[in-house]
Design an enzyme around this catalytic site. Structure first.
Site, mmCIF file in Angstrom:
data_model
loop_
_atom_site.group_PDB
_atom_site.id
_atom_site.type_symbol
_atom_site.label_atom_id
_atom_site.label_comp_id
_atom_site.label_asym_id
_atom_site.label_seq_id
_atom_site.Cartn_x
_atom_site.Cartn_y
_atom_site.Cartn_z
ATOM 1 C CG HIS A 295 -2.172 -16.513 1.365
ATOM 2 N ND1 HIS A 295 -2.409 -16.671 0.025
ATOM 3 C CD2 HIS A 295 -2.490 -15.214 1.640
ATOM 4 C CE1 HIS A 295 -2.832 -15.539 -0.494
ATOM 5 N NE2 HIS A 295 -2.893 -14.643 0.460
ATOM 6 C CG ASP A 296 -1.191 -12.116 3.038
ATOM 7 O OD1 ASP A 296 -0.827 -12.476 1.906
ATOM 8 O OD2 ASP A 296 -2.248 -11.496 3.241
ATOM 9 C CD1 TRP B 130 -12.469 -11.145 -2.511
ATOM 10 C CD2 TRP B 130 -12.617 -13.350 -2.810
ATOM 11 N NE1 TRP B 130 -11.486 -11.730 -1.754
ATOM 12 C CE2 TRP B 130 -11.558 -13.079 -1.920
ATOM 13 C CE3 TRP B 130 -12.898 -14.667 -3.152
ATOM 14 C CZ2 TRP B 130 -10.781 -14.099 -1.363
ATOM 15 C CZ3 TRP B 130 -12.117 -15.680 -2.603
ATOM 16 C CH2 TRP B 130 -11.075 -15.391 -1.722
ATOM 17 C CG ASN C 93 2.669 -13.780 -5.898
ATOM 18 O OD1 ASN C 93 3.495 -13.085 -6.472
ATOM 19 N ND2 ASN C 93 1.513 -13.298 -5.462
ATOM 20 C CG ASP D 84 -8.440 -4.114 5.653
ATOM 21 O OD1 ASP D 84 -7.257 -3.830 5.943
ATOM 22 O OD2 ASP D 84 -8.751 -4.904 4.752
ATOM 23 N N GLY E 167 -8.872 -0.744 12.093
ATOM 24 C CA GLY E 167 -7.885 -1.204 13.050
ATOM 25 C C GLY E 167 -6.876 -2.141 12.426
ATOM 26 C CE1 TYR F 260 -3.218 -2.867 0.268
ATOM 27 C CE2 TYR F 260 -3.392 -2.512 2.636
ATOM 28 C CZ TYR F 260 -3.763 -3.199 1.502
ATOM 29 O OH TYR F 260 -4.678 -4.223 1.592
#
Length: 346
Positions: free
Chosen positions: A256-257, A165, A303, A211, A236, A148
């Site tokens: 998975h991050d 999605w 990735n 988020d 948050g 970001y």
């Protein structure tokens, strides 16, 4: 399965060599607006006309269009006036910006961000860490701070995830009957496409997107209709801030991050916040138990290496993480699509 004798290994290696060329052709046609132009005009056009309208060279555009024909993204008709090109149905549905199932935004994110990180894959393998510093000259210690790094990049990522999605959300949300969960938190819910799909499938549910503050602000202003009263927001950082009580928590492409320790930390916080009888829904691309495939998931795991701190996992590995946090009655549902579902109960 093909026997060793049936496989033409030299030809297979040549195909692998050209794999990145295939993706770059599609990326470029999207970026230049080829598919959008052909959809908007509603008629077959010559390469000269397309080049003129999109401001490109005629020789370059002709080669790009022919490559798209070879990839089944365009069709070509030979007439007395010359070759005329049209979109295929697949391109109209998935590669044009205006389609409800458009994958344009995720394609552009891969082309302009992910692709640059993959240039340093060998370094990522050597070092075991993401490659934002080499690709963009910014710190790799905070993957999402790097992801970001500007409002424009954040918007690209959010729009890209929403497009995923739009074609995968329903499959994972109907993997289990979630109708008895009415109070739901979508942790790391981003642009809210999964939340919108959830309230559409389960009209009695109320979903809160949790988020980062800047993500929530963009989701409110650009992605979630103001009249959609069943979706609310909570700003948050779920690693550092409290997680409110709810019946169900959705973690879609979140674990998975992160490495196992951070996953256990987050799942423990979720377990402690969860109402008795509630649960957590993990949405991830699952590896086979022997990690022999699927190849798409193996590539996603690479990735994660170049972009994050995490990896893709098997269902047993996710179950172990859930159990360590206290969850039980763990169920796994493979959807047969890109993403699968794992449900744990408190």
């Amino acid at each position: 399965m093909d026997s060793m004798e049936d496989l033409d290994y030299p030809q297979l290696i040549l195909q692998y060599n050209s794999g990145f060329l295939v993706s770059k052709v599609m990326f470029t046609a999207c970026e230049l607006g080829v598919f959008d132009l052909l959809l908007e005009t509603g008629e077959a056009l010559s390469s000269d006309t397309i080049a003129t309208r999109l401001g490109t060279s005629t020789t370059g555009m002709e080669r790009l269009l022919d490559a798209c024909v070879g990839l089944k993204l365009l069709t070509v008709e030979l007439t007395q006036e010359g070759a005329l090109y049209r979109n295929t149905e697949i391109s109209n549905i998935y590669l044009t910006k205006s389609s409800p199932k458009s994958q344009y935004h995720i394609i552009m994110y891969y082309s302009n961000s992910v692709y640059l990180c993959w240039h340093y894959l060998a370094d990522a393998v050597r070092e075991g860490r993401n490659q934002y510093e080499r690709a963009f000259g910014i710190s790799s210690n905070d993957p999402f701070g790097a992801m970001y790094r500007s409002e424009e990049e954040m918007l690209k990522f959010m729009a890209g995830q929403n497009s995923v999605w739009s074609i995968c959300g329903r499959d994972v949300l109907v993997a289990f009957d979630l109708s008895h969960f009415t109070q739901i938190y979508d942790l790391g819910g981003g642009g809210g496409a999964l939340a919108q799909e959830c309230v559409s499938l389960y009209p009695n549910s109320r979903v809160t997107i949790y988020d980062l503050p800047k993500v929530v602000q963009v989701a409110k202003n650009q992605f979630i209709p103001h009249e959609e009263c069943r979706i609310t927001f909570h700003s948050g950082d779920f690693f550092n801030d409290s997680i409110p009580e709810a019946e169900l928590y959705i973690l879609s492409k979140i674990l998975h991050d992160w490495d196992d320790d951070k996953c256990r930390q987050l799942l423990t916080k979720v377990y402690n916040a969860c109402k008795p009888g509630g649960g957590v829904l993990l949405v991830e691309s699952l590896l086979n138990e022997d990690k022999s495939g699927p190849v798409e998931t193996q590539l996603y795991s690479m990735n994660m290496l170049v972009q994050t701190e995490g990896k893709e996992r098997t269902s047993a590995e996710y179950s172990k993480l859930l159990e360590a946090a206290g969850f039980g009655e763990i169920k796994v549902k493979r959807t047969g699509k890109l993403y699968d579902a794992v449900l744990g109960r408190k």
